[in-house]
Design a protein around this motif. Sequence first.
Motif, PDB file in Angstrom:
ATOM      1  N   GLY A   1       0.809  -1.214   0.000  1.00 49.63           N
ATOM      2  CA  GLY A   1       0.000   0.000   0.000  1.00 49.63           C
ATOM      3  C   GLY A   1       0.837   1.255   0.000  1.00 49.63           C
ATOM      4  N   SER A   2       0.743   2.050   1.069  1.00 52.28           N
ATOM      5  CA  SER A   2       1.444   3.331   1.102  1.00 52.28           C
ATOM      6  C   SER A   2       2.902   3.201   1.519  1.00 52.28           C
ATOM      7  CB  SER A   2       0.736   4.296   2.063  1.00 52.28           C
ATOM      8  OG  SER A   2       0.876   3.860   3.408  1.00 52.28           O
ATOM      9  N   GLY A   3       3.360   2.011   1.946  1.00 53.05           N
ATOM     10  CA  GLY A   3       4.764   1.821   2.304  1.00 53.05           C
ATOM     11  C   GLY A   3       5.063   1.991   3.782  1.00 53.05           C
ATOM     12  N   THR A   4       4.054   1.810   4.645  1.00 57.18           N
ATOM     13  CA  THR A   4       4.256   2.006   6.083  1.00 57.18           C
ATOM     14  C   THR A   4       5.263   1.020   6.660  1.00 57.18           C
ATOM     15  OG1 THR A   4       1.950   2.735   6.217  1.00 57.18           O
ATOM     16  CG2 THR A   4       3.067   2.272   8.290  1.00 57.18           C
ATOM     17  N   THR A   5       5.259  -0.221   6.176  1.00 55.72           N
ATOM     18  CA  THR A   5       6.165  -1.225   6.732  1.00 55.72           C
ATOM     19  C   THR A   5       7.620  -0.830   6.509  1.00 55.72           C
ATOM     20  OG1 THR A   5       4.514  -2.951   6.343  1.00 55.72           O
ATOM     21  CG2 THR A   5       6.776  -3.671   6.738  1.00 55.72           C
ATOM     22  N   ALA A   6       7.968  -0.429   5.295  1.00 52.73           N
ATOM     23  CA  ALA A   6       9.339   0.001   5.021  1.00 52.73           C
ATOM     24  C   ALA A   6       9.711   1.191   5.892  1.00 52.73           C
ATOM     25  CB  ALA A   6       9.501   0.350   3.547  1.00 52.73           C
ATOM     26  N   HIS A   7       8.776   2.108   6.069  1.00 48.99           N
ATOM     27  CA  HIS A   7       9.013   3.298   6.898  1.00 48.99           C
ATOM     28  C   HIS A   7       9.288   2.880   8.346  1.00 48.99           C
ATOM     29  CE1 HIS A   7       7.668   7.791   7.335  1.00 48.99           C
ATOM     30  NE2 HIS A   7       8.788   7.536   7.983  1.00 48.99           N
ATOM     31  N   GLY A   8       8.504   1.940   8.865  1.00 52.37           N
ATOM     32  CA  GLY A   8       8.710   1.466  10.229  1.00 52.37           C
ATOM     33  C   GLY A   8      10.038   0.757  10.403  1.00 52.37           C
ATOM     34  N   VAL A   9      10.463   0.001   9.395  1.00 49.73           N
ATOM     35  CA  VAL A   9      11.760  -0.690   9.447  1.00 49.73           C
ATOM     36  C   VAL A   9      12.889   0.331   9.507  1.00 49.73           C
ATOM     37  CG1 VAL A   9      13.349  -2.157   8.141  1.00 49.73           C
ATOM     38  CG2 VAL A   9      10.935  -2.790   8.328  1.00 49.73           C
ATOM     39  N   MET A  10      12.775   1.406   8.737  1.00 45.99           N
ATOM     40  CA  MET A  10      13.816   2.436   8.755  1.00 45.99           C
ATOM     41  C   MET A  10      13.897   3.120  10.118  1.00 45.99           C
ATOM     42  SD  MET A  10      13.726   4.148   4.928  1.00 45.99           S
ATOM     43  CE  MET A  10      11.988   4.501   4.807  1.00 45.99           C
ATOM     44  N   ARG A  11      12.756   3.343  10.746  1.00 49.20           N
ATOM     45  CA  ARG A  11      12.782   3.943  12.084  1.00 49.20           C
ATOM     46  C   ARG A  11      13.464   3.007  13.080  1.00 49.20           C
ATOM     47  NH1 ARG A  11      10.316   7.972  14.911  1.00 49.20           N
ATOM     48  NH2 ARG A  11       9.616   6.494  16.504  1.00 49.20           N
ATOM     49  N   LEU A  12      13.161   1.735  12.997  1.00 49.43           N
ATOM     50  CA  LEU A  12      13.777   0.778  13.911  1.00 49.43           C
ATOM     51  C   LEU A  12      15.279   0.708  13.681  1.00 49.43           C
ATOM     52  CD1 LEU A  12      13.157  -1.217  16.146  1.00 49.43           C
ATOM     53  CD2 LEU A  12      12.724  -2.966  14.417  1.00 49.43           C
ATOM     54  N   ASN A  13      15.721   0.750  12.428  1.00 51.83           N
ATOM     55  CA  ASN A  13      17.156   0.767  12.124  1.00 51.83           C
ATOM     56  C   ASN A  13      17.843   1.973  12.754  1.00 51.83           C
ATOM     57  OD1 ASN A  13      17.216  -1.605  10.664  1.00 51.83           O
ATOM     58  ND2 ASN A  13      17.155  -0.617   8.663  1.00 51.83           N
ATOM     59  N   LYS A  14      17.197   3.115  12.682  1.00 52.17           N
ATOM     60  CA  LYS A  14      17.803   4.327  13.240  1.00 52.17           C
ATOM     61  C   LYS A  14      17.990   4.205  14.747  1.00 52.17           C
ATOM     62  CE  LYS A  14      17.292   9.325  13.633  1.00 52.17           C
ATOM     63  NZ  LYS A  14      17.505   9.352  15.097  1.00 52.17           N
ATOM     64  N   GLN A  15      17.048   3.542  15.403  1.00 51.95           N
ATOM     65  CA  GLN A  15      17.097   3.454  16.862  1.00 51.95           C
ATOM     66  C   GLN A  15      18.217   2.548  17.360  1.00 51.95           C
ATOM     67  OE1 GLN A  15      13.064   2.252  17.775  1.00 51.95           O
ATOM     68  NE2 GLN A  15      12.289   3.960  16.563  1.00 51.95           N
ATOM     69  N   ASP A  16      18.516   1.480  16.642  1.00 56.06           N
ATOM     70  CA  ASP A  16      19.532   0.540  17.151  1.00 56.06           C
ATOM     71  C   ASP A  16      20.687   0.306  16.189  1.00 56.06           C
ATOM     72  OD1 ASP A  16      18.406  -1.076  15.209  1.00 56.06           O
ATOM     73  OD2 ASP A  16      17.590  -2.559  16.588  1.00 56.06           O
ATOM     74  N   GLY A  17      20.793   1.154  15.132  1.00 55.46           N
ATOM     75  CA  GLY A  17      21.895   0.997  14.184  1.00 55.46           C
ATOM     76  C   GLY A  17      21.774  -0.237  13.315  1.00 55.46           C
TER      77      GLY A  17
ATOM     78  N   ASP B   1      14.897  15.474   8.900  1.00 56.15           N
ATOM     79  CA  ASP B   1      16.231  14.868   8.986  1.00 56.15           C
ATOM     80  C   ASP B   1      16.353  13.635   8.111  1.00 56.15           C
ATOM     81  OD1 ASP B   1      17.045  16.782  10.727  1.00 56.15           O
ATOM     82  OD2 ASP B   1      17.152  15.487  12.495  1.00 56.15           O
ATOM     83  N   GLY B   2      15.234  12.961   7.839  1.00 54.40           N
ATOM     84  CA  GLY B   2      15.273  11.762   7.007  1.00 54.40           C
ATOM     85  C   GLY B   2      15.970  10.601   7.683  1.00 54.40           C
ATOM     86  N   PHE B   3      16.401   9.625   6.872  1.00 50.23           N
ATOM     87  CA  PHE B   3      17.053   8.418   7.375  1.00 50.23           C
ATOM     88  C   PHE B   3      18.283   8.103   6.532  1.00 50.23           C
ATOM     89  CE2 PHE B   3      12.587   7.944   8.505  1.00 50.23           C
ATOM     90  CZ  PHE B   3      12.669   7.589   9.846  1.00 50.23           C
ATOM     91  N   GLU B   4      19.272   7.518   7.173  1.00 45.69           N
ATOM     92  CA  GLU B   4      20.460   7.072   6.448  1.00 45.69           C
ATOM     93  C   GLU B   4      20.183   5.675   5.908  1.00 45.69           C
ATOM     94  OE1 GLU B   4      23.704   7.444   9.153  1.00 45.69           O
ATOM     95  OE2 GLU B   4      23.752   9.631   8.998  1.00 45.69           O
TER      96      GLU B   4
END
Length: 706
Positions: free
Chosen positions: A493-509, A584-587
């Motif tokens: 759909g709108s891509g929420t899962t990928a967005h959530g994965v990127m947030r989790l990556n940012k939190q724990d590297g 800030d976006g995501f790396e």
Amino acid sequence: MSRLTDLIAKAKSKDADLGRELEREFKALSSRRSFGLNFERHRPENVELPGRPIRKGDKVRILPERGSTKKGDQRLWKVVSLAGKGAERMASLSLLYADEPEQAEAPVADLCVVAEFRDYIYPGLVSTGKVERGGDKPYHTVINGENFHALEALTFTHRGKVDAIYIDPPYNTGAKDWKYNNDYVEGDDQYRHSKWLAMMERRLIIARQLLNPEDSILILTIDEKEVHRTGILLEQLLPDADIQMCTIVINPSGTSRGLLSRVEEYAFFAFLGKRTPSRVPDNLLTEQAGKPKALPWESLLRRGNTWYRHMRPNLCYPVFIDPETRKIKGVGDPFDGEDENARIRSKDGFDAAWPIRSDGKLGIWRKDGRGLLKLSEQGYATATQPDTKRGTWTIKYLMAGATKAIASGDLSVERPDEDGPVRLLDGMGMGSIIKTVWNRSAHNAGMHGSALLRAIIPGRSFPFPKSLYAVEDAIRSVLLDKPDAVILDFFSGSGTTAHGVMRLNKQDGGRRQCISVTNNEVGADEQAKLRKDGLRPGDPDWEQWGICDYITKPRIKAAITGETPEGQPIKGDYKFTDEFPMADGFEENAEFFTLTYETPIAVSHNRAFERIAPLLWMRAGSEGSRIDTLPEGGWAVTDCYGLLTDLDQAASFAEAILGKDSISIAYIVTDDERRFQSVVRQLPDTVEPVRLYESYLTNFRFSMGR
């Protein structure tokens, strides 16, 4: 039974397709059980492939004339021959599945290729863009295509390799929210439930082949319309899984529909193999939300369109890092030269990390050298990983809010290595198992689904997007211990899962990667308007309004870059676990693809290599560079895989692979099994040999979910 078997055999001899259909229905009926979920396995769906060139032998539909809103001829025709050129090209057609033979002619421009789901497919991928801010991290991938066929494509790249599947399928509410056989399934369709179950079963049968049977999880969200049938379907398809259901409050104000006011939806968790829930500080029901689940490490590199070195010259200095221990050893003087390429690259054996932006130019750090060294001494700044693409290092630090919370005791940290970074005591391995009822304001779909999406891609809407934080919490609760997990969402759909994965990556590297699959369907109301304007599927002015091109790709790109599709910084902040500006976006890295349909002859004769190349790259982990064209020298080696097309160059190829420990797969193009084995013997045991194109063609000769 034997009589029916004989009759089916006779039907096969006269009409192979009809015989196979009868055999499939017979097997389905004979396998039915007295208890459990019984439903009609409806005629398999089919999918139109607008824009795909018409070939002799294709199955096609004749489209209604431009400007018409009529449904058009839904019968299937076979292209017998083609004649003419350009706009005058004509096709001779023969009607399929008819009691009486019928012939017709039609302009090629009025035909659309149709793939039936019982047909074998030979998929490829065409890249339609990418965004790169993650250095050497693996790429998230977005596939625009029919998800049934995309799942089949993934059986070649990810069979048994997926750590988690998170899907939010259409809820079958009776609204025009999903399609079957090119028709929207209306609420008064008496077969609505069995059509939905047949659609889901076909996809889940393939999806279970992608999950790692030893350690993986499937998460499926649904509402009350199909929740009970879904539970039974999962039990039948995943008999070895431990399945639980969570109730999630998504709309505290409620929706009554004339009956009880509904505030919740549901999520099924199917645990396979040794996979168990992770321990997290917030159990999502009784404990207070707001405790951080990971320290809010922030990039030291100043982001934004204008922050080049001339803005704050004193903040453009080298940070010296020990490449062995990844520890900060000192800082140097700010750069004051004209030629940025003349900057110092190392000193006393230490790498010199500069604030290099994604365009390769020098930017600035967020802290001055003295302040950074003080943070490093306290364990509040650390070098996390080299960024080979930009030729620098990724450096993270804790901002003032986090350091004050540590000083006040609100955050409990420890420092396992006296020269290393601190870590949260209440993080991984601590806390609680999530409850089966979630009640958190973060999961409000209106506030943190629809409203958040409008902030990221202003002026664009998508019906009922999930709360970003609900998806993030679901993934965290089962994958906190897998920072390199592969997550698949084939109803993205709108891509929420990928967005959530990127947030989790940012939190724990983490280096988790998400594979998102969605089609480019245009909504029912928009379709009517576009047809009145004389447009058809496949026209650029039609396709630009499809889900993938208009919503999914722009959302994921905007989330990474921190900019809206119009190039403006995204307004607002992320909330809850870690709060920071969305601008800030995501790396992270992401690449977008469109699914293609190839012929086995084109594949075996190397004429489809450019479309097969992304599949080879994905099978190797979607990391680093890709071999997009056949190598002129007969072989090529990238970061994670190698390709040999000239077996006379096998020795050089093997030598190159022996020199790179990161290579996991060697693709060898040959029809000769003995020569293939000869090359294999020269390769390290850690490298998986794959014979092309035999491995690819054999994989897709099976009818996966039919």
